[in-house]
Scaffold this motif. Structure first.
Motif, PDB file in Angstrom:
ATOM      1  N   UNK A 136      45.901   1.216 -26.506  1.00 12.69           N
ATOM      2  CA  UNK A 136      45.054   1.942 -27.452  1.00 12.69           C
ATOM      3  C   UNK A 136      45.784   2.067 -28.789  1.00 12.69           C
ATOM      4  N   UNK A 137      46.379   0.991 -29.231  1.00 14.42           N
ATOM      5  CA  UNK A 137      47.180   0.997 -30.460  1.00 14.42           C
ATOM      6  C   UNK A 137      46.330   1.406 -31.652  1.00 14.42           C
ATOM      7  N   UNK A 138      46.755   2.497 -32.343  1.00 16.96           N
ATOM      8  CA  UNK A 138      46.068   2.895 -33.562  1.00 16.96           C
ATOM      9  C   UNK A 138      44.630   3.317 -33.379  1.00 16.96           C
ATOM     10  N   UNK A 139      44.242   3.624 -32.148  1.00 18.92           N
ATOM     11  CA  UNK A 139      42.839   3.991 -31.894  1.00 18.92           C
ATOM     12  C   UNK A 139      42.522   5.365 -32.483  1.00 18.92           C
ATOM     13  N   UNK A 140      41.261   5.551 -32.861  1.00 18.13           N
ATOM     14  CA  UNK A 140      40.780   6.861 -33.292  1.00 18.13           C
ATOM     15  C   UNK A 140      39.767   7.347 -32.264  1.00 18.13           C
TER      16      UNK A 140
END
Length: 339
Positions: free
Chosen positions: A3-7
């Protein structure tokens, strides 16, 4: 799972989930740089084999690992380095489900706006907890959940207060500090604990923590080490005697003893003509007996001893009387020998 950099506009809820990616330097779940507006849930039967990594993330609510299992022996089990958490961190048991972390739990340089809870941990001897340079508001822990010696990293750890539900007695908090690695010696965890005790109005505990800091530092000094001789003198001898500046009353007691002993010695010296007037014309020795001219300051052994031991005290007796071995009589006449 990445979930890299997920918002995420709500919760990141992994409760009851199982994430398996065992192996050396492997990750089961990664959410570096993620922005989570509400809470993270890694509890209620959550199991991760392999590291859970959330570095540099922001969490608008709580980071809840109650009852979670993080399994990655001898490696990183949970990495939350440089993470900002606006609520609480819960690393605790949840009912019959204990919190398990077999491996290293890393909250280095993270910020927790409220409480960091670490209690109800199962098998804490399998855990290394790294709180170096983390900043939290309240620490809530229990002694049974502390990692074993050398497995608690507290360098630079800053906390505003200790919860009343956590151990706050001096012995327990010193035992907590003792879980740190012996080398290198880090003074900051001692000064931080002392500052918290001072803010709690417990000045006596603050002083004892600072004394312990100096004792632990002193234990690492050696007379034989180059450049440590002066530190050994001040810390091992003088500093230890006066409680490293926090028990100065000891020095006062010793001073009184020295002054009393000095009073006796100088009185004896005056009796045997070893202390004479500074002005030669102020005295004579008719029949070998000292006679002081009228009006000359009378010798007082107590005041003389006080002036000799405390240079800042000046009452004038030491200005008018001086030691002299030229006219003294032997204390043991029968032992005199003719040379």
């Amino acid at each position: 799972v990445g979930l890299f950099g997920a918002t995420i506009g709500g919760d990141l809820n992994c409760s009851g989930g199982q994430f398996a990616n065992p192996g050396t330097n492997t990750f089961a779940l990664v959410a570096d740089g993620a922005k989570i507006e509400k809470n993270i849930f890694f509890g209620d039967g959550f199991i991760a084999e392999g590291a859970v990594r959330i570095v540099g993330a922001t969490v608008g609510g709580d980071f809840n690992c109650s009852g979670g299992h993080f399994i990655n022996p001898d490696q990183y089990a949970l990495i939350a380095e440089k993470t900002r958490i606006d609520g609480d961190v819960f690393c605790r048991s949840n009912g019959n489900q204990g919190f398990v972390a077999k491996g290293r739990v890393d909250f280095r340089s993270s910020t927790v706006a409220q409480t960091f809870e670490w209690h109800g941990v199962q098998s804490p001897e399998d855990t290394m907890l790294d709180l170096s340079h983390a900043k939290i508001e309240t620490l809530l822990d229990d002694a049974r959940s502390w990692p074993s010696k050398n497995h608690l990293i507290l360098e630079g750890f800053v906390y505003d207060q200790i919860s009343p539900h956590a151990p706050t007695d001096l012995g327990s908090r010193i035992a907590w500090l003792d879980r740190q690695p012996v080398i290198p010696f880090e003074p900051q965890p001692y000064t931080q604990l002392a500052a918290v005790f001072r803010n709690m109005g417990q000045e006596d505990k603050m002083a004892e923590v600072m004394i312990r800091k100096n004792k632990d530092y002193t234990a690492r000094l050696h007379w034989s080490s180059p450049g440590q001789w002066s530190e050994c003198f001040w810390y091992k001898i003088f500093g230890n005697f006066i409680g490293y500046g926090y028990k100065t009353g000891r020095a006062f007691g010793l001073s009184v003893i020295f002054i009393v002993v000095g009073t006796f010695i100088f009185s004896l010296g005056h009796r045997y003509n070893l202390l004479l007037p500074s002005e030669e014309k102020a005295c004579s020795f008719p029949g070998g007996v000292l006679k002081v001219n009228k009006g000359y300051p009378v010798f007082n052994s107590f005041i003389y001893s006080l002036e000799m031991f405390v240079p800042l005290v000046k009452l004038g007796i030491d200005d008018h009387w001086r030691p002299s071995a030229e006219r003294g009589r032997s204390l043991f006449p029968s032992r005199q020998r003719t040379l």
